[in-house]
Design a protein around this motif. Structure first.
Motif, mmCIF file in Angstrom:
data_model
loop_
_atom_site.group_PDB
_atom_site.id
_atom_site.type_symbol
_atom_site.label_atom_id
_atom_site.label_comp_id
_atom_site.label_asym_id
_atom_site.label_seq_id
_atom_site.Cartn_x
_atom_site.Cartn_y
_atom_site.Cartn_z
ATOM 1 N N TRP A 180 44.638 39.546 35.643
ATOM 2 C CA TRP A 180 43.056 40.035 35.911
ATOM 3 C C TRP A 180 42.297 39.727 34.681
ATOM 4 O O TRP A 180 41.261 40.263 34.510
ATOM 5 C CB TRP A 180 42.985 41.592 36.481
ATOM 6 N N ARG B 125 35.444 35.965 32.634
ATOM 7 C CA ARG B 125 34.460 36.763 33.768
ATOM 8 C C ARG B 125 33.712 36.005 34.452
ATOM 9 O O ARG B 125 33.186 36.331 35.577
ATOM 10 C CB ARG B 125 33.901 38.067 33.064
ATOM 11 N N ASP C 181 31.853 40.920 36.701
ATOM 12 C CA ASP C 181 32.706 42.122 36.507
ATOM 13 C C ASP C 181 32.781 42.837 37.835
ATOM 14 O O ASP C 181 33.832 43.357 38.241
ATOM 15 C CB ASP C 181 32.162 42.908 35.404
ATOM 16 N N GLU C 182 31.678 42.907 38.554
ATOM 17 C CA GLU C 182 31.801 43.504 39.784
ATOM 18 C C GLU C 182 32.455 42.714 40.889
ATOM 19 O O GLU C 182 33.297 43.168 41.521
ATOM 20 C CB GLU C 182 30.241 43.476 40.455
ATOM 21 N N ARG D 267 36.127 43.606 40.170
ATOM 22 C CA ARG D 267 36.408 44.855 40.699
ATOM 23 C C ARG D 267 36.452 44.961 42.462
ATOM 24 O O ARG D 267 37.427 45.626 42.933
ATOM 25 C CB ARG D 267 35.233 45.993 40.346
ATOM 26 N N ARG E 145 39.767 43.664 42.930
ATOM 27 C CA ARG E 145 40.989 44.473 42.790
ATOM 28 C C ARG E 145 40.993 45.476 44.253
ATOM 29 O O ARG E 145 42.133 45.673 44.443
ATOM 30 C CB ARG E 145 40.688 45.072 41.704
ATOM 31 N N SER E 146 40.003 45.936 44.553
ATOM 32 C CA SER E 146 39.881 46.893 45.724
ATOM 33 C C SER E 146 40.275 46.180 46.958
ATOM 34 O O SER E 146 41.013 46.881 47.589
ATOM 35 C CB SER E 146 38.440 47.273 45.793
#
Length: 168
Positions: free
Chosen positions: A126, A130, A153-154, A157, A160-161
């Motif tokens: 990960w 970025r 960055d969002e 995230r 990942r979710s």
């Protein structure tokens, strides 16, 4: 996040994310700024024309015409949005681009989530650059990107979710 331009989600989602551009100026403010810039440009061109340098006027008109085109393009794209919803065994992506709504839906278990971009991977999975991280959803030979308007960055995230929810 719901508003009049976005239809409600069809089912209660486990996960939902909306991606839209950051429009720092409202419509009226954008066109007021355009009018101010046009006034200044034509005012300067008029001063040059009075001083005898009249060829400046067509270039000023060209400049304002191109600026009007850019503002019109921004105006047309200002209402664009994307929504990704995970509910039950389905993953749904809705997009409104230039006033047209499109919807894609996939089986959650078979959807593959990839994060990548022009940047190369670092040591850990990960740790992408970025600013280059892009979310790509793949299903049965089809690939679409999601979240171009999200901050880098969002996007990481969200990816990942999604990976956690889809198991891929």
């Amino acid at each position: 996040m719901q508003d009049a331009s976005m239809p409600p989600s069809p089912v209660a989602p486990e996960f939902c994310v909306v991606s839209r551009r950051n429009n720092s100026l409202r419509r009226g403010q954008r066109w007021t700024l355009f009018a101010s810039l046009a006034t200044v440009s034509f005012g300067v061109a008029a001063l040059f024309a009075v001083a005898g340098a009249w060829p400046v006027v067509p270039y000023s008109a060209l400049e304002i015409g191109l600026l009007a085109g850019a503002f019109a393009w921004i105006e047309r794209r200002s209402g664009d949005w994307e929504r990704l919803t995970v509910a039950g065994d389905r993953v749904r992506v809705e997009r409104a681009v230039a006033g047209r709504l499109s919807v894609r839906e996939w089986n959650r278990a078979w959807l593959r989530v990839e994060v990548g971009g022009a940047g190369r991977r670092q040591a850990a999975p990960w740790q992408w650059r970025r600013d280059d991280a892009r979310i790509t959803l793949r299903y049965a030979g089809e690939a679409i990107e999601f979240g171009a308007a999200l901050p880098p960055d969002e996007r990481v995230r969200v990816a990942r979710s999604l990976r956690r929810l889809t198991g891929r």
